[in-house]
Structures are given as C-alpha cells and as structure tokens.
Design a protein around this motif. Structure first.
Motif, PDB file in Angstrom:
ATOM      1  N   TYR A  15      23.782  45.483  30.245  1.00  0.00           N
ATOM      2  CA  TYR A  15      24.651  44.335  30.118  1.00  0.00           C
ATOM      3  C   TYR A  15      26.277  44.394  31.275  1.00  0.00           C
ATOM      4  O   TYR A  15      26.278  43.330  31.594  1.00  0.00           O
ATOM      5  N   PHE A  16      25.901  45.868  32.163  1.00  0.00           N
ATOM      6  CA  PHE A  16      26.780  46.496  32.806  1.00  0.00           C
ATOM      7  C   PHE A  16      27.115  45.816  34.070  1.00  0.00           C
ATOM      8  O   PHE A  16      25.254  45.801  34.727  1.00  0.00           O
ATOM      9  N   VAL A  17      27.521  44.422  34.582  1.00  0.00           N
ATOM     10  CA  VAL A  17      27.421  44.437  35.954  1.00  0.00           C
ATOM     11  C   VAL A  17      27.676  45.516  36.660  1.00  0.00           C
ATOM     12  O   VAL A  17      29.325  45.208  36.887  1.00  0.00           O
ATOM     13  N   THR A  18      26.732  45.705  37.301  1.00  0.00           N
ATOM     14  CA  THR A  18      27.408  46.504  38.761  1.00  0.00           C
ATOM     15  C   THR A  18      27.590  46.521  40.296  1.00  0.00           C
ATOM     16  O   THR A  18      28.266  47.145  40.740  1.00  0.00           O
ATOM     17  N   ASP A  19      27.600  45.041  40.378  1.00  0.00           N
ATOM     18  CA  ASP A  19      27.227  44.608  42.076  1.00  0.00           C
ATOM     19  C   ASP A  19      28.391  43.613  42.204  1.00  0.00           C
ATOM     20  O   ASP A  19      28.636  42.589  42.955  1.00  0.00           O
ATOM     21  N   ALA A  20      29.983  43.685  41.450  1.00  0.00           N
ATOM     22  CA  ALA A  20      30.898  42.564  41.845  1.00  0.00           C
ATOM     23  C   ALA A  20      31.388  43.074  42.711  1.00  0.00           C
ATOM     24  O   ALA A  20      32.160  44.053  42.911  1.00  0.00           O
ATOM     25  N   GLU A  21      32.477  41.758  43.448  1.00  0.00           N
ATOM     26  CA  GLU A  21      33.235  41.969  44.354  1.00  0.00           C
ATOM     27  C   GLU A  21      34.420  42.269  44.328  1.00  0.00           C
ATOM     28  O   GLU A  21      34.709  40.961  44.004  1.00  0.00           O
ATOM     29  N   ILE A  22      35.514  43.013  43.913  1.00  0.00           N
ATOM     30  CA  ILE A  22      36.549  42.190  43.473  1.00  0.00           C
ATOM     31  C   ILE A  22      37.871  42.622  44.500  1.00  0.00           C
ATOM     32  O   ILE A  22      37.260  43.644  45.139  1.00  0.00           O
ATOM     33  N   GLN A  23      38.680  41.706  43.705  1.00  0.00           N
ATOM     34  CA  GLN A  23      39.533  41.453  44.605  1.00  0.00           C
ATOM     35  C   GLN A  23      41.009  41.284  43.561  1.00  0.00           C
ATOM     36  O   GLN A  23      40.731  40.227  43.010  1.00  0.00           O
ATOM     37  N   ILE A  24      41.897  42.352  44.460  1.00  0.00           N
ATOM     38  CA  ILE A  24      43.511  42.037  43.380  1.00  0.00           C
ATOM     39  C   ILE A  24      44.027  41.540  44.528  1.00  0.00           C
ATOM     40  O   ILE A  24      44.704  43.109  45.240  1.00  0.00           O
ATOM     41  N   GLU A  25      45.516  40.977  44.275  1.00  0.00           N
ATOM     42  CA  GLU A  25      46.605  40.524  45.666  1.00  0.00           C
ATOM     43  C   GLU A  25      47.596  39.810  44.922  1.00  0.00           C
ATOM     44  O   GLU A  25      47.626  39.508  43.551  1.00  0.00           O
ATOM     45  N   SER A  26      48.288  40.283  45.534  1.00  0.00           N
ATOM     46  CA  SER A  26      49.836  40.206  45.058  1.00  0.00           C
ATOM     47  C   SER A  26      50.893  40.273  46.539  1.00  0.00           C
ATOM     48  O   SER A  26      50.526  41.914  47.143  1.00  0.00           O
ATOM     49  N   ASP A  27      51.747  38.829  46.361  1.00  0.00           N
ATOM     50  CA  ASP A  27      52.480  39.297  48.034  1.00  0.00           C
ATOM     51  C   ASP A  27      51.734  39.480  48.840  1.00  0.00           C
ATOM     52  O   ASP A  27      52.372  40.856  49.870  1.00  0.00           O
ATOM     53  N   GLY A  28      50.678  39.324  49.180  1.00  0.00           N
ATOM     54  CA  GLY A  28      49.356  39.315  50.125  1.00  0.00           C
ATOM     55  C   GLY A  28      49.027  40.995  50.226  1.00  0.00           C
ATOM     56  O   GLY A  28      48.428  41.000  51.193  1.00  0.00           O
ATOM     57  N   ILE A  29      49.395  41.501  49.521  1.00  0.00           N
ATOM     58  CA  ILE A  29      48.589  42.854  49.444  1.00  0.00           C
ATOM     59  C   ILE A  29      47.214  42.922  48.500  1.00  0.00           C
ATOM     60  O   ILE A  29      47.423  42.411  47.726  1.00  0.00           O
ATOM     61  N   ILE A  30      46.068  43.020  49.687  1.00  0.00           N
ATOM     62  CA  ILE A  30      45.308  42.943  48.873  1.00  0.00           C
ATOM     63  C   ILE A  30      44.523  44.075  48.345  1.00  0.00           C
ATOM     64  O   ILE A  30      43.883  45.217  49.052  1.00  0.00           O
ATOM     65  N   TYR A  31      43.702  44.524  47.360  1.00  0.00           N
ATOM     66  CA  TYR A  31      43.377  45.916  46.522  1.00  0.00           C
ATOM     67  C   TYR A  31      41.970  45.718  46.599  1.00  0.00           C
ATOM     68  O   TYR A  31      41.467  44.252  46.202  1.00  0.00           O
ATOM     69  N   SER A  32      40.988  45.895  47.204  1.00  0.00           N
ATOM     70  CA  SER A  32      39.835  45.841  47.102  1.00  0.00           C
ATOM     71  C   SER A  32      38.767  47.312  47.053  1.00  0.00           C
ATOM     72  O   SER A  32      37.029  47.015  46.835  1.00  0.00           O
ATOM     73  N   ASP A  33      38.780  48.451  46.700  1.00  0.00           N
ATOM     74  CA  ASP A  33      37.948  49.782  47.116  1.00  0.00           C
ATOM     75  C   ASP A  33      37.958  49.910  45.386  1.00  0.00           C
ATOM     76  O   ASP A  33      38.451  50.980  45.279  1.00  0.00           O
ATOM     77  N   PHE A  34      37.290  49.285  44.738  1.00  0.00           N
ATOM     78  CA  PHE A  34      36.452  49.674  42.939  1.00  0.00           C
ATOM     79  C   PHE A  34      35.281  49.906  42.990  1.00  0.00           C
ATOM     80  O   PHE A  34      34.779  49.800  44.226  1.00  0.00           O
ATOM     81  N   PHE A  35      34.824  51.105  42.207  1.00  0.00           N
ATOM     82  CA  PHE A  35      33.903  51.583  42.278  1.00  0.00           C
ATOM     83  C   PHE A  35      33.862  51.632  40.578  1.00  0.00           C
ATOM     84  O   PHE A  35      34.325  51.706  40.132  1.00  0.00           O
ATOM     85  N   VAL A  36      33.130  52.311  40.327  1.00  0.00           N
ATOM     86  CA  VAL A  36      32.056  52.260  38.652  1.00  0.00           C
ATOM     87  C   VAL A  36      31.670  53.831  38.345  1.00  0.00           C
ATOM     88  O   VAL A  36      31.441  54.401  38.958  1.00  0.00           O
ATOM     89  N   GLU A  37      32.607  54.141  37.055  1.00  0.00           N
ATOM     90  CA  GLU A  37      32.279  55.441  36.178  1.00  0.00           C
ATOM     91  C   GLU A  37      31.876  55.138  35.556  1.00  0.00           C
ATOM     92  O   GLU A  37      32.053  54.277  35.104  1.00  0.00           O
ATOM     93  N   THR A  38      32.233  56.006  34.866  1.00  0.00           N
ATOM     94  CA  THR A  38      31.522  55.781  33.396  1.00  0.00           C
ATOM     95  C   THR A  38      32.462  56.944  32.514  1.00  0.00           C
ATOM     96  O   THR A  38      32.876  58.111  32.714  1.00  0.00           O
ATOM     97  N   ASP A  39      33.101  56.270  31.340  1.00  0.00           N
ATOM     98  CA  ASP A  39      33.894  57.242  30.036  1.00  0.00           C
ATOM     99  C   ASP A  39      32.736  57.976  29.866  1.00  0.00           C
ATOM    100  O   ASP A  39      32.013  57.775  29.262  1.00  0.00           O
ATOM    101  N   SER A  40      33.479  58.881  28.192  1.00  0.00           N
ATOM    102  CA  SER A  40      33.085  59.747  27.948  1.00  0.00           C
ATOM    103  C   SER A  40      32.145  59.169  26.725  1.00  0.00           C
ATOM    104  O   SER A  40      31.549  60.516  26.573  1.00  0.00           O
ATOM    105  N   GLN A  41      31.879  57.482  26.762  1.00  0.00           N
ATOM    106  CA  GLN A  41      31.313  57.768  25.659  1.00  0.00           C
ATOM    107  C   GLN A  41      29.837  57.367  26.257  1.00  0.00           C
ATOM    108  O   GLN A  41      28.994  56.442  25.392  1.00  0.00           O
ATOM    109  N   GLY A  42      29.544  57.234  27.374  1.00  0.00           N
ATOM    110  CA  GLY A  42      28.941  56.664  28.826  1.00  0.00           C
ATOM    111  C   GLY A  42      29.178  55.090  28.840  1.00  0.00           C
ATOM    112  O   GLY A  42      28.073  54.505  29.585  1.00  0.00           O
ATOM    113  N   VAL A  43      30.595  54.278  28.846  1.00  0.00           N
ATOM    114  CA  VAL A  43      30.597  52.962  29.108  1.00  0.00           C
ATOM    115  C   VAL A  43      30.431  52.972  30.385  1.00  0.00           C
ATOM    116  O   VAL A  43      31.501  53.573  30.695  1.00  0.00           O
ATOM    117  N   ARG A  44      30.279  52.232  31.209  1.00  0.00           N
ATOM    118  CA  ARG A  44      30.371  51.952  33.038  1.00  0.00           C
ATOM    119  C   ARG A  44      31.502  51.242  32.775  1.00  0.00           C
ATOM    120  O   ARG A  44      31.840  49.569  31.841  1.00  0.00           O
TER     121      ARG A  44
END
Lengths: 777, 261
Positions: free
Chosen positions: B77-106
């Motif tokens: 069910y997990f979407v792995t191929d999303a292109e993500i951007q977060i922006e505030s006051d002209g500053i853009i963050y787009s370097d997101f990567f996938v991790e898995t928690d202790s329960q295996g949820v990504r």
C-alpha cells in the motif's frame, strides 16, 4: 289460611323470580371519544326501558333469557343488540358504544373548528378510542398512533418522530390547543410528552394545510384537549408510567387534570440498583362557559425529564448544580365569543418553551479501591454545562363570519421566538454515558464549547374564504402573509382548495398551497444511529435561505367503495427549496432543493365486528446536490400499514397492526485507506475500523444515500378487555410487539471480519410484551 | 359521472389504474455510489523543534481487499515513488528518502529540514499524474512552566499527581499531553496520551497504581494546528490538503523529564 298460603306462595315466587334474575349493568359511551353518555335510554324487547344516570351508568335486573337491547341517546345513532342472559354465568356487564349522528351538537366549540372541518383539505383524525387500539411500545402514545396513518413515515422502532410526506421531522407543527410545542419528547425521542388521556382529537394535516396555520413546510399535528363538564377520571398503570386523569366540574366550568410519571427509578431504588432517569408531565385546563355565547379557557402543560448522569459509584460530584434535565412549559389563555350560530371570534395569548439544562460536574474515580489494577487519569473532571432553549410567546385572534354565500376565516398572529444554544461539555470519561459524540447530540458537527442566541418577531395575517359556487363546487381561496423582523422581509403564502362533490358518496378535491419556514434544525442523521436525542433550532439568517415548500394535491374520496369501506386516494407533489443538509465527507451543511412526490391510499372501515384500515403510501423524497440527486434520509418508497380491530367476545377487542416498508437510504462504504503510525487512534471523527492485525483503516464513504437498508416489517398484536366492578370499569390490556421477531435493519456501518473489511447494515430483533391496566370511574 | 363511478366496471378500472400507477412509478432509481475521490492518502505532521520529519503516503485500497499477513501485504500500500517538495518563504526542501521503522512500516523522511514555529509551509507532492498540495501554519512557540526539568515529584500512597502548566501557543487548536514511563513494568515502557482543548493551559495528571514508577518520567506537550485536529478529531477526510485523503498539519513539541521519589 288460604290468604296466608297465597302470600307465602307469592313471596316465594317473587323471591324465586328475584333470585332467578341476572343483574345487568354497564355504561353507554361515545364510540369516537370514549366519553360516557349521560341519560341514555336502554329499551328491552321494545317495551321496558331504563335510563342511564348522569355518568352513563345503568343497572337493572332481568330474568334469564334472550333479549333485544336497543340503546338510544340524543345526537347518536341508536344501537340494537341481541343478548342472552344466563343465571349460572352471574351478573352481566355491558358496554354500549354509540356513533354520533353527523350533526353539530354543541354551539360552543373550539375556534374555527367547524369552519376548518368543512375545509376538506388533507386531514386524518384520531380520537381517544382509536388512539388506544394501536399496539405500541410501553403504553398508548399519540405520536406513535399518528405513525400508523398514511403519509407518515417512522424511521425506526425507537423514534416517535413524525415525518410527513417527504418532510423532515422539524417541518411539522405539533400543537396542543393551537399552541406550538418544540422537542415534545420524553426519553430522547422515544415517547411524546402528550398524555393521551387528555386528548379529545388528534387532527393531522399531511400537506396543504389551510392558511390559519403557518410557519412549517410539511404539515400540522393539531391536538385538541378534552372539555368535560361531568365528573370522571381514570388511573392507568403501564410498564412505563403511572397516569392519572380527572375531569371535575368546578363553578359551572370544566377542570381537566392529567398527570403521568415514569416509575422505573422508584422500583430500582427499592431493589438497590438505582435507575438514574425518570420523567413526568402535568396538564391542566379550566374551561368556563360564562354564558351561551362566551367561553374562557386556561391551560398549561409542564413536562420534565431528569437524568442523574453522575449517579455511578465511579463518579464523585464536585458541585451542587443541576443534573441534566429537559422539558416543556406551556401556558395558554383563550376567550371565545359566539355572535350567533355561524359567527364567532376568539383571542388567545400563550407562551411555550422547550429547555435543556445541565450544571453538573464530577470527578471520575479511576478504579477506586482496586489497587491491583494499573490505570492512570488526567484532569478527570467531567462536566456538563448546557443552557439551551427555544421560547415562543404571542397573541392569536381569529374571526369566523358567514356572509352571502361566503364563509370567512381571518386572523392576526403576533409572536416572538427566541433561541439559545449554549454548552461547554468536558466529556473525558463520558463517552459511555453520552452515547453519542457531542458533535451529534444537538446538531450535526456541533462544536464544543458552543454558544449562540437569536430572536425574531413574526407578524402574520391570514384570510380564508369558503365560497359555495353551487351545490357541487366549493372554492376556498386564501393566503397568509408574514413580516419577519430578523429577515426584514414580508412573505406571502397563497392557498386554494377546490372541492367538487360528484354525489353524496364521491368527491374530488384539488389543492395548492405555499409555505415558508423561518427556522430549522441540522439533523441529517449523520451518526446513523437509532435516534437523535435532542434538536437545536436555528433561525434563518437570510431571506434567500428560508425554507419554502409548494404543495399540489389531488384527492378522491369514495364512501362505501366496498360495503362499509371508504376510500381516500391522494397523489401529491411538493416542490421544496432551501433544505438544510449535511455531509460527512467535508463536515459541512448546506441548503439544497428537492421535491417529494407520491400517493397515499387509505381504505378505512369504521364500523362492524371488524374495523380498522389499510393504508399504502408510495413516495419519493429527493434532494438535489450540485452534482447529483439523492433520496433523503427518511425516504421510504413503499409503506404499507394494516390495522384490524376485532371484537370476538363481549367487552374484548383484539387488535393487530402490521407494517411493511422499504429500507431507509444509507451511504455505502466504497473504499479504505491506512493511517500512518503518527496518529492517535480515536473514533471521534469519521468512521474508522481496526483490522485483526491492529492496523487502523479510515473508511471512504460513497455518494450520500446511494444504497438502502433492507426492508422493514413488524406485526404487533394486542388485546383489551373491559370489566365492570361497582361502577368502576377495569380495562386490562396485553400487547406484543414484533410478534414474529422480525430481524429489522437499524442503521448502516462498516464492519471488519477476519479476512476483510465489509460494509453492511446493523440489524436487531426483539419481541416486546407490554401489559397495563386502566381503571375508569 | 356518478353512474360511472359506482358501476362495477368503473371500480375495476379505478383499482387497475391505481395498481398500474403504483407499479410503474415504484421502480428504484438510486444514485451510483461513486468512486473514491482520491487515489492516495497522506499523513504529514510537520514538527517544529524536531530533528526529523517523517510522513506517510498510501494507495487507496479496495473495500474487500484481503488483509491477512503483515509486512508484505502492508508494504504494497505504501507509495514509494512520490516527488515531494516543502516550501516556506522561498526555501524549498525536496530531498526526501524512504526509511522503515521498527515495526517495518515505511515512510518518507528528511533529517535536514528545520521547521520554525509560527511559519506557514506549503506541500507539493507529485505521484505519476496526480498532484497533492497542502498548506499548514505551524503553531507558535510556547513554554512549559511546570514542572521544571529534573524536578522531583513524590509518589505518595500509590498515587502520583502532577500539576502541569504551560503558556499559550497562538494558532493552536489544542494540546497533546504524552506521559511516558520508560521502565514501569520490568523495563517495559508505558504511555499515556491525552488531548486537551485549546483553552486549557494547566491540568492535573494523576497516576494510581501499586507499581511505583521507576525514577524518571518523560513528558511531551504538543500544540497542534487545525489541520491535524480537524482530521483526527473532527473527522474531516481531507484536512489542509487537496488531492488526497489525510492531512498536512503541524505541531510544536515541548519535552521534559522529572524524577519520581
């Protein structure tokens, strides 16, 4: 010696005759109202006659044998009955019920009664004798009896709400003696606050009501209370309540008292398991005929429900405030003057309110005394501060005049309506007690805390003119116009009724009416639970958002379509605008348009060994969203109701009521999505469910009301008896609801199984036996 | 007319007419239940004063999809191929990567975003041809005024009572109080979570147990925004986002620990 022997012989014969006699006693009643008829004449075998006393009671002796009893009373059709008397069967109790002749009896009636009765618009009438013969939950209830009529929809077994011909429950005026009632229910909405013992007549307008009523989109339930100038009374005990009723002559006038109290809490107090809820209501009316042409009436109604919400041992009260309580208070004073037989005027002032109040605060004691448990709490103060009311007071006057072929009914009404909705509820540990999320107790998506207050004046004038165009055609045009101060606007509501008498047995009618409603509730059953406990009312804020309903009705009435069976057939169409509707998907409410259309058919048999009715309603209630149309929550396509009363033995009546209806619309579940791990699990929002792996899924609902619950059916049976004991009538009854234990749907929800998440409906079945007794004196 | 009405032929005609009208007009015509409005769900709680942001994007599932098993099925069910951007006051963050928690949820994460209280952030997510957008206004900063860090609180008669007080966080729709006992049951952590109204700035927490909390208790108070609140507590299906179910919300966290004696 011979004389002495003869004397002894005569004495013995007389004694033998005396002891061979059967004592016959009983009462003569009005078949419709159940009132006892004074001075009725009982004629035996067309020769001997006996006269009932002022209470309708008679008693005399007859030798064993077969007799023809003929009972007569002024204003009533006489009744003849063959009756056999047997000495070995003991004394005989008889109850004769006479049908009123179709003439006006009293010159002093309630305002406009005669006039409106002659306006043959869409009405059904139930009288005390009929109200009590429909098997019901707990005890006879006026609203539940009304639900047995055509054109009336009930949403489930627990609700006594009345939905008329596609209208929501808040679109029907419910009035007692022409004064409005708001939230007129005990125990949430399970029972009405109206003690049926005080009701003389329940008149229902399912649509196209005449212009002397106003302010409601759908219809009118007009309840008239009794006026009785003779002493009588009753004590009734049901599994729900103890009821008292008395009519007492006081200073030439009539004093009516009706009181009722639920007693389950008292019984549980004795057994030590306190039940924290009870209700009571008290009605009083004094009618004083000053002379033949003048009448003064004063009436009041006071009702209360009380719920000790923190009664459990796990709570410790920390304030001395009031527990949750709700109820109604009504005062009405009316003066009636009759100029002559046809012309009369009345003026009344009134006040009515409905309140919900609470000021209760308690500490929840987590597992007190159980130190082996491990639990923790925070800020465990639970509090309910509620101050909700809807109040109305005003003045009404009406004038009824006949003039050169015209019958005018005109009137002026001034009223003030004020509303307050205010609450602040901390429900940390109340979820089990409140039953519903707070947001759905008062209206859909109600925030907490909440406070609003509103008020308006409404000045209305109406005029109806019944014109007898010829022997067969009667035309009644009319209108109502209102100025609503809050909206600063004048509203105009035309009305017209064309009545065509084909012959003495067949008539047709055609009616058009337009109706505005200036207030509304937002109750769209978002919770899809069994019933909605309370309703908060709001005034329209904009003249363009005022509810509007335009009614078109065609009616056919055939008397004796089949021997003794009358037919009423009414197709109708209602064009509706500005109906409050709510949507869970974006938690909003909006005003939508729609329509209701259908046909109501009633076959009714009023006399004979078998009597009752068969009613069938076909209806469509549609609302229009921007994108699509859907059926309203209370739409039932087919509605069949059969009521049969049968008198197999003297003084015993068996009643059967069977109803079948299409399932209510429901919103299906069409998908799901997982929640992330960064959320708290809670069920306060939209539906969620947890699968057996412990994962939380949110549910995606489809289009509103795009599926239906299963069909609904139920058979109720009842038996009522009457016994005479020292001029007291004892009337026991036994009723069994849902005799064949029908597994009926209640509401729709998603459910999770071992392998999948499924949508589905919740069903339940039950068989409820009810017993009770009434003692009339 | 009257003769017509009362003839048996007329009665039959009347009854047949009524039955025909009923028959033809009673056909059901319910609306189509429709399809889910969106293809995805998204849960993103931007945390100010946090060194790690993580959020979840899932595919919508059919209603009757089989759910047994755990990680393999859950993962699909997990979407792995999303292109993500977060922006505030002209500053853009787009370097997101996938991790898995202790329960295996990504989940998606970015350890380098600095989220400031009292600032508006915008989200833009592209998945194939679908676009998800959102906006959140992070609640302003606030202070936990009692208890103090490392304060000693006594456990008396098997009861612990703690009076928490804090200052107001403007733009907050409410507060979340989390109390964590890391070593309560033989080292097993025990959590208590409570949601408090936006008008509450102090509360008494009590703990009633024969198990004495061991040494240290950690507390977090978070002020959250309207998007988070409206989704989780008001049931708004899409809160602060367009194009998906779920929410794009934000919160400000304050943490402290105190000592139990």
């Amino acid at each position: 010696m011979i004389k002495a022997s003869s004397l002894i012989f005569i004495v013995i014969c007389l004694s033998a005759t005396y002891y061979a006699q059967v004592n016959v006693s009983g009462y003569v009643f009005d078949d419709k109202t159940g009132e006892k008829l004074p001075n009725a004449i009982i004629i035996i075998n067309n020769s001997d006659s006996h006269i009932a006393d002022s209470t309708g009671f008679f008693s005399f002796g007859l030798a064993q044998g077969k007799y023809l009893f003929e009972v007569r009373a002024l204003g009533y059709l006489s009744k003849s009955q063959q009756i056999s008397l047997y000495k070995d069967k003991g004394n005989k109790s008889l109850f004769f019920k006479l049908t009123p002749k179709p003439i006006l009896i009293s010159s002093v009636t309630v305002t406009g009664e005669r006039y409106i009765k002659e306006i043959n618009t869409t009405t059904f009438e139930l009288q005390p004798g009929e109200l009590s013969k429909i098997p019901q939950v707990g005890e006879p209830d006026v609203f539940r009896s009304i639900q047995a009529l055509p054109g009336v929809t009930a949403i489930n077994d627990l609700s006594s709400l009345i939905f008329l011909r596609g209208g929501n429950f808040d679109e029907t005026l419910i009035s007692v003696d022409n004064v409005s009632l708001f939230n007129p229910y005990h125990l949430g909405e399970m029972f009405s606050i109206i003690n049926p013992d005080i009701i003389q007549l329940a008149r229902l307008y399912t649509s196209n009501y005449p212009s002397n009523y106003g302010g409601y989109l759908s219809g009118i339930l007009d309840l008239k209370s009794k006026t009785n100038y003779k002493f009588s009374g009753s004590v009734s005990l049901s599994i729900l309540s103890l009821k008292l009723y008395a009519s007492i002559p006081v200073l030439k006038g009539s004093l009516i008292i009706g009181a009722r109290r639920a007693y389950f809490d008292l019984i549980t107090n004795i057994t030590g398991t306190a039940f924290p809820y009870y209700f009571y209501d008290l009605y009083g009316k004094y009618a004083l005929p000053i002379d033949d042409n003048n009448l003064f009436e004063f009436s009041f109604l006071y009702t209360k429900d009380l719920y000790d919400i923190f009664s459990g041992e796990e709570y410790q009260r920390i304030n001395d405030g009031n527990n949750p309580s709700w109820g109604n208070l009504l005062f009405s004073s009316k003066y009636f003057h009759s100029f002559n037989e046809n012309d009369f005027v009345d003026v009344s002032i009134y006040s009515t309110n409905s309140t919900i109040e609470a000021d209760a605060e308690a500490m929840y004691l987590y597992n007190e005394g159980d130190l082996s448990s491990n639990d923790a709490g925070i800020d465990s103060i639970n509090s309910l501060f509620i101050d909700n009311y809807i109040k109305e007071y005003g003045l009404k006057s009406s004038l009824n005049i006949k003039f050169q072929g015209h019958s005018f009914l005109t009137g002026l009404e001034i009223k003030n309506m004020s509303l307050k909705n205010a609450w602040d509820i901390k429900e940390n540990d109340l979820s089990g007690l409140l039953k519903y999320p707070l947001e759905e107790v008062f209206f859909d998506f109600a925030p907490n805390p909440y406070s609003s207050k509103d008020e308006t004046w409404d000045y209305s004038y109406y005029l109806l003119d019944k014109i007898q165009l010829n022997k067969k055609i009667e035309l009644t045009p009319g209108f109502r116009t209102s100025y609503v101060t809050k909206l600063n606007n004048i509203f105009f509501e035309p009305f017209i009724l064309l009545f065509y008498t084909i012959n003495e047995k067949v008539s047709l009618k055609l009616s058009y009416g337009s109706y505005y409603q200036y207030f509304y509730t937002i109750k769209d059953q978002q919770h899809q639970e069994l019933y909605a406990p309370f309703s908060s009312y709001f005034l329209a804020n904009d003249k363009n958002e005022v509810g509007l309903s335009t009614h078109f009705t065609l009616g056919l009435r055939v008397v004796d379509l089949l021997p003794g069976i009358d037919l009423n057939l009414e197709p109708y169409y209602k064009l509706r605008k500005n109906l409050p509707s709510s949507y869970k998907i974006d938690r909003s409410y909006r005003f939508e348009d729609g329509y209701a259309a259908g046909v109501d058919i009633l076959l009714k048999k009023e006399r004979g060994e078998f009597y009752g009715w068969i009613s069938y309603s076909l209806s469509r209630t549609v609302k229009k969203n921007d994108d699509y149309t859907y059926y309203a929550n209370y739409d039932r396509t087919h509605n069949l109701k059969i009521l049969i009363n049968f008198q197999p033995w003297d003084n015993w009546t068996i009643s059967g009521f069977w109803t079948f209806s299409s399932g209510l619309p429901a919103t299906p579940v069409i998908g799901k999505y997982l929640r992330g791990n960064d959320n708290l699990n809670n069920n306060h929002g939209f539906p969620t469910t947890v699968d057996y792996e412990g994962r939380v899924w949110n549910i995606i609902e489809g289009r509103k009301n795009s599926t239906r619950l299963s069909d609904y059916s139920r058979l109720d049976l009842g038996i009522t008896g009457s016994f005479l004991w020292n001029k007291i009538i004892i009337k026991p009854y036994l009723q069994i609801l849902n005799v064949y234990n029908s597994f009926n749907p209640y509401f729709y929800s998603a459910k999770v199984s071992d392998t999948s998440l499924e949508d589905g409906e919740k069903r339940g079945s039950y068989v409820i036996p009810t017993i009770g007794v009434s003692i009339d004196f | 007319m009257s003769q017509l009405i009362f003839s048996s032929k007329a009665k039959t005609l009347l009854l047949i007419s009524i039955a025909s009208i009923l028959l033809f007009s009673s056909c059901e015509n319910l609306s189509d239940p429709g399809q889910p409005e969106y293809n995805y769900s998204l849960f993103f709680n931007l945390k100010a004063n946090s060194d790690k942001q993580k959020f979840y994007i899932y595919n919508i599932a059919p209603l009757d999809e089989y759910q047994s098993g755990y990680l393999p099925e859950f993962d699909k069910y997990f979407v792995t191929d999303a292109e993500i951007q977060i922006e505030s006051d002209g500053i853009i963050y787009s370097d997101f990567f996938v991790e898995t928690d202790s329960q295996g949820v990504r989940y998606f994460t970015n350890n380098n975003i600095v989220i400031y209280p009292g600032i508006e952030y915008h989200l833009n997510v592209v998945i194939a041809e679908d676009i998800i957008t959102g906006t959140t206004f992070v609640p302003s900063d606030f202070e936990l005024t009692y208890p103090a860090e490392n304060q000693t609180i006594h456990f008396i008669n098997n009861k612990l009572e703690v009076d928490y007080t804090w200052t107001k966080s403007s733009n907050s729709f409410g507060y979340l109080l989390n109390v964590l006992y890391p070593f309560l049951y033989n080292g097993t952590p025990f959590n208590d979570n409570y949601i408090l109204d936006q008008t509450v700035f102090d509360t008494t927490y009590f703990f009633d147990s024969i198990f004495e909390p061991v040494d240290t208790v950690y507390t977090t108070i978070a002020a959250f925004d309207g998007n988070y609140y409206n989704h989780l507590f008001e049931g708004k299906a899409s809160s602060g986002i367009e194009g998906a179910y779920g929410y794009f919300g934000s919160s400000v966290y304050k943490r402290l620990k105190f000592i139990i004696r």
